[in-house]
Design an enzyme around this catalytic site. Structure first.
Site, PDB file in Angstrom:
ATOM      1  N   HIS A 116     -94.176 -59.916 -37.516  1.00  0.00           N
ATOM      2  CA  HIS A 116     -93.882 -60.327 -36.656  1.00  0.00           C
ATOM      3  C   HIS A 116     -93.934 -62.170 -36.846  1.00  0.00           C
ATOM      4  O   HIS A 116     -94.665 -62.009 -35.894  1.00  0.00           O
ATOM      5  CB  HIS A 116     -93.331 -60.013 -35.661  1.00  0.00           C
ATOM      6  N   CYS A 117     -93.035 -63.175 -37.299  1.00  0.00           N
ATOM      7  CA  CYS A 117     -93.068 -64.537 -36.807  1.00  0.00           C
ATOM      8  C   CYS A 117     -92.679 -65.083 -35.445  1.00  0.00           C
ATOM      9  O   CYS A 117     -91.698 -65.100 -35.353  1.00  0.00           O
ATOM     10  CB  CYS A 117     -92.435 -64.781 -37.834  1.00  0.00           C
ATOM     11  N   PHE A 118     -94.027 -65.210 -34.778  1.00  0.00           N
ATOM     12  CA  PHE A 118     -93.295 -65.990 -33.310  1.00  0.00           C
ATOM     13  C   PHE A 118     -92.536 -67.280 -33.599  1.00  0.00           C
ATOM     14  O   PHE A 118     -91.617 -67.396 -32.756  1.00  0.00           O
ATOM     15  CB  PHE A 118     -94.542 -66.189 -32.321  1.00  0.00           C
ATOM     16  N   GLY A 121     -89.231 -66.023 -34.307  1.00  0.00           N
ATOM     17  CA  GLY A 121     -88.637 -65.155 -33.843  1.00  0.00           C
ATOM     18  C   GLY A 121     -88.123 -64.272 -33.623  1.00  0.00           C
ATOM     19  O   GLY A 121     -87.264 -63.383 -33.635  1.00  0.00           O
TER      20      GLY A 121
END
Length: 281
Positions: A116-118, A121
């Site tokens: 999951h790439c913050f 998003g």
């Protein structure tokens, strides 16, 4: 989970603020100071630096948008699975079957989830891995290029010599001390902070990009590596890279356009009806 959701909202805002600051510093301070003379001999250099910067920035933002535009979720799986109390997965996702995960932050079933790439998003998976890798490459190039121009700006504007490596290492603590003493303005301190931000982001994105390319060449994902799963991949590394970058990979390097046709394998479709089944490790 609350900290992860907060990071999921703060990271994109931080990215856009850093992008806007980089754009303003480049055109309002770096170019006018490094190339102040309107002579014909300098117009070519000014135009070249401007074109290079805009090209890097355009591709970084373009691939950022493409990463969000083509998410990796399965549109057919709408049932939210319930995690088993004995689930051994990480706090942000549940492993289902055959590389499918349910992301707690995205609240969607992700196909071939990598992580999951913050900053974007959303999750990185089979559909947007190519855009994510190119986003990392161009973000790293933009930051390192801005770092070089920032150092050149300090050399021209304030006659600071960077021949000694200790000059850069001590620049931030000395600037902070002089700022509280009133001898350095807030703008000067902000510029020094941005130099370290560009250096940090540039090196992190470059290292992360190398890791992702290696995983793609091996036919493996970050989730599989963290779970200790050994993938039996009989495809050569060139085929694995082609699956992610497509046959028109040269065009994808130059422009943030779609180069891979989105298809679902039979294996992924055959397990749609089993979304309620959970894998307990």
């Amino acid at each position: 989970m609350l900290k992860l959701r907060l990071l999921n909202a703060v990271a994109p805002a931080y990215f856009f603020m850093a992008t806007a600051a980089t754009f303003v510093l480049h055109f309002c301070y770096f170019i006018p100071t490094i190339f102040p003379s309107p002579d014909t001999s300098l117009r070519g250099s000014t135009a070249l630096h401007t074109v290079v910067f805009l090209f890097l920035m355009f591709n970084a933002l373009g691939n950022y948008i493409m990463t969000i535009k083509y998410p990796a979720e399965s549109a057919n799986e709408t049932v939210i699975p319930v995690c088993s109390p004995h689930c051994s997965d990480k706090v942000d996702a549940h492993y289902l079957l055959n590389g499918r995960h349910f992301c707690k932050l995205c609240k969607k079933v992700i196909l071939k989830r990598d992580h999951h790439c913050f900053f974007t998003g959303n999750c990185i998976g089979n559909k947007n891995m190519r855009y994510f890798i190119m986003f990392c490459i161009y973000t790293s190039c933009t930051c390192l290029y801005s770092l070089v121009l920032g150092v050149a700006f300090l050399t021209v504007e304030y006659s600071i010599s960077f021949e000694n490596p200790l000059t850069f290492l001590t620049l931030l603590p000395l600037s902070t001390g002089y700022f509280f003493m009133g001898t350095v303005s807030g703008l000067q301190l902000f510029l020094v902070l941005m130099l370290y931000v560009w250096l940090g982001i540039g090196l992190v994105c470059a290292g992360f990009c190398c890791q992702q390319v290696l995983l793609v060449a091996r036919g493996q994902t970050w989730c599989q590596m963290q779970r200790g799963e050994l993938v039996e991949n009989h495809n050569p590394w060139r085929n694995n890279l082609k699956d992610v970058f497509g046959t028109r990979w040269i065009l994808g390097i130059i422009l943030p356009v779609q180069t891979v046709e989105i298809t679902h394998s039979f294996k992924d479709r055959s397990h749609i009806s089993n979304v309620k089944l959970l894998y307990s490790a």
